[in-house]
Design an enzyme around this catalytic site. Structure first.
Site, PDB file in Angstrom:
ATOM      1  N   ASP A 146      56.280 -33.037 -57.634  1.00  0.00           N
ATOM      2  CA  ASP A 146      56.969 -34.466 -58.250  1.00  0.00           C
ATOM      3  C   ASP A 146      57.464 -34.695 -56.924  1.00  0.00           C
ATOM      4  OD1 ASP A 146      59.461 -36.031 -58.066  1.00  0.00           O
ATOM      5  OD2 ASP A 146      60.318 -34.572 -60.228  1.00  0.00           O
ATOM      6  N   SER A 147      57.356 -36.328 -56.240  1.00  0.00           N
ATOM      7  CA  SER A 147      56.882 -37.021 -54.875  1.00  0.00           C
ATOM      8  C   SER A 147      58.269 -36.949 -54.556  1.00  0.00           C
ATOM      9  CB  SER A 147      57.029 -38.336 -55.041  1.00  0.00           C
ATOM     10  OG  SER A 147      57.948 -39.489 -55.463  1.00  0.00           O
ATOM     11  N   THR A 153      55.860 -41.920 -58.063  1.00  0.00           N
ATOM     12  CA  THR A 153      56.607 -43.607 -58.006  1.00  0.00           C
ATOM     13  C   THR A 153      57.801 -43.217 -57.485  1.00  0.00           C
ATOM     14  OG1 THR A 153      57.867 -43.305 -59.998  1.00  0.00           O
ATOM     15  CG2 THR A 153      55.924 -44.374 -60.088  1.00  0.00           C
ATOM     16  N   ASP A 154      58.545 -42.397 -57.364  1.00  0.00           N
ATOM     17  CA  ASP A 154      59.986 -41.875 -56.510  1.00  0.00           C
ATOM     18  C   ASP A 154      59.313 -42.211 -54.647  1.00  0.00           C
ATOM     19  OD1 ASP A 154      60.847 -41.361 -58.668  1.00  0.00           O
ATOM     20  OD2 ASP A 154      61.268 -39.306 -58.525  1.00  0.00           O
ATOM     21  N   GLN A 189      70.662 -54.208 -45.646  1.00  0.00           N
ATOM     22  CA  GLN A 189      70.337 -53.620 -46.703  1.00  0.00           C
ATOM     23  C   GLN A 189      70.519 -54.368 -47.835  1.00  0.00           C
ATOM     24  OE1 GLN A 189      74.548 -52.569 -47.467  1.00  0.00           O
ATOM     25  NE2 GLN A 189      74.262 -51.295 -45.419  1.00  0.00           N
ATOM     26  N   CYS A 190      69.986 -56.182 -47.008  1.00  0.00           N
ATOM     27  CA  CYS A 190      69.156 -57.171 -48.410  1.00  0.00           C
ATOM     28  C   CYS A 190      68.210 -56.756 -48.927  1.00  0.00           C
ATOM     29  CB  CYS A 190      69.611 -57.986 -47.787  1.00  0.00           C
ATOM     30  SG  CYS A 190      70.945 -58.882 -46.915  1.00  0.00           S
ATOM     31  N   THR A 241      54.543 -38.814 -62.164  1.00  0.00           N
ATOM     32  CA  THR A 241      55.200 -38.569 -63.392  1.00  0.00           C
ATOM     33  C   THR A 241      52.831 -38.083 -63.725  1.00  0.00           C
ATOM     34  OG1 THR A 241      56.771 -39.282 -63.557  1.00  0.00           O
ATOM     35  CG2 THR A 241      55.718 -39.925 -65.523  1.00  0.00           C
TER      36      THR A 241
HETATM   37  N1  ASP Z   1      60.275 -37.859 -60.064  1.00  0.00           N
HETATM   38  C1  ASP Z   1      58.618 -39.421 -60.065  1.00  0.00           C
HETATM   39  C2  ASP Z   1      57.830 -38.646 -58.658  1.00  0.00           C
HETATM   40  O1  ASP Z   1      58.327 -39.121 -58.250  1.00  0.00           O
HETATM   41  C3  ASP Z   1      58.705 -39.852 -60.279  1.00  0.00           C
HETATM   42  C4  ASP Z   1      57.773 -40.841 -61.051  1.00  0.00           C
HETATM   43  O2  ASP Z   1      56.218 -40.114 -60.741  1.00  0.00           O
HETATM   44  O3  ASP Z   1      57.810 -41.874 -61.759  1.00  0.00           O
HETATM   45  O4  ASP Z   1      56.681 -37.769 -58.887  1.00  0.00           O
END
Ligand code: ASP
Length: 353
Positions: free
Chosen positions: A73-74, A105-106, A289-290, A29
């Site tokens: 985009d990750s 972030t993904d 999973q916790c 992002t």
């Molecule tokens: N879809 C974006 C990514 O992971 C989300 C982000 O960066 O916040 O590239």
């Protein structure tokens, strides 16, 4: 992910004695632009970042260069992209005092985990960051996150892969993305933060990784399909297991089990399918999973059954770290026993004692 030329590092030594950081832009992002279909990656981020930092004065920041790797985009990330990231870091390791990886972030927690396992024995900071709002848009968190990451990447006492986001620096292989829309999007549920980022940067020196060991950098070629993941749910079937591990390239399966590491052990079809996978040499790894706590395979009979199949309990490792470590091990050796042994060891703080 390929390097977009031309990248010319500024000559050594830096004129003013400042520390030098290489910023690797991989996408996310932070560098995206709006389009009719939503935010999308765009090239040319290094120039935009440089002028944004110049506009703020960038006093006190280290000297830095920016290298752009074909931004994505990750959500599109594949394990083989870790090879390109590790390659760039290893190639420029001697020229810089620290490194910042700008990443979506993904899947940032997966990549931060993978790089921690590829750069064992590292002696400089490698700091992942990104943003929730693209840099240049109103209320973007991008510039502040990059500035914090640059300062952290210039701290010689940090000798590990960290993830800096919002108000915290976390150990990369302990971090998880827990919020879709908050500025503090990440946390490390089983490990305390390494630093708090307020008006001052407060490093928790007692929590930093201090074990010194020889550099063991690896830049392996990954098979993107080598590891499969199965999240257990009531009614999960042997057919689901067969469908996943029936793929011939799958050599490892991360099971997201219940609680302390339990599975439906009385379901003969499910257990038989796991047994077939183990017999074919697939390495089974048991993560919980916790969010908090650890896998302890012997506490319940439903967990012991998995132990009897040779599944490796992942302790309190995050699912992201377990997945990345299994990939790194499978990319490094064909010996399934060596992979199982490696999964049981703590390499760089990814597991509690
Ligand atoms: N879809 C974006 C990514 O992971 C989300 C982000 O960066 O916040 O590239």
């Amino acid at each position: 992910m390929t390097e977009s030329p031309p990248f010319v590092p500024t000559p050594l030594p830096p004129p003013d004695g400042r520390r030098r950081v290489l910023v690797l832009h991989t996408g996310g992002t932070i560098g995206m632009v709006a389009s009719p279909g939503g935010y999308r990656p765009a090239a040319g981020f290094p120039e935009r970042l440089r002028s944004a930092l110049q506009a703020t004065g960038s006093h006190g920041l280290p000297a830095f260069d920016v290298l752009e790797l074909d931004p994505i985009d990750s959500a599109e990330l594949r394990p083989s992209d870790w090879t390109a990231m590790a390659r760039a870091l290893v190639d420029y390791w001697e020229r810089y005092d620290g490194f910042v990886l700008l990443h979506g972030t993904d899947t940032m927690a997966w990549s931060a985990s993978a790089l921690s396992f590829l750069l064992r024995g590292l002696d400089k900071p490698v700091i992942f960051t990104g943003s929730q709002i693209p840099m240049g848009q109103a209320r973007s968190d991008g510039l502040a996150n990059v500035e914090s990451a640059l300062l952290l990447a210039a701290m010689p006492e940090l000798r590990e892969v960290g993830l800096c986001f919002g108000r915290r620096l976390l150990r990369g292989n302990r971090a998880r993305k827990l919020a879709t829309a908050q500025f503090d999007a990440f946390d490390s549920p089983n490990a305390l933060p390494l630093a708090e980022l307020g008006i001052d940067i407060h490093l928790h020196r007692d929590r930093l990784w201090t074990r010194t060991e020889p550099r063991r950098f690896a830049v392996p070629a990954f098979d993107d399909e080598a590891v499969a993941v199965l999240a257990l749910h009531p009614g999960v079937s042997g057919g689901a297991v067969d469908a996943l591990v029936g793929q011939p390239r799958v050599r490892g399966l991360v099971l997201h089990s219940y609680g302390a590491g339990n599975v439906p052990a009385n379901d003969r079809g499910f257990m038989a399918a796991l047994g077939r996978a183990a017999a074919r040499g697939v390495v089974l790894v048991n993560v919980t999973q916790c969010l908090h706590g650890s896998v302890q395979q012997g506490v319940y009979a439903t967990g012991s059954a998995l132990g009897a199949l040779g599944a490796v309990p992942a302790g309190d490792m995050t699912p992201e770290a377990a997945f990345a470590k299994l990939h790194v091990l499978l990319a490094s050796t064909a010996d399934a026993d060596a992979v199982r042994r490696g999964m049981g060891e703590s390499w760089c703080g990814e597991m509690g004692a």
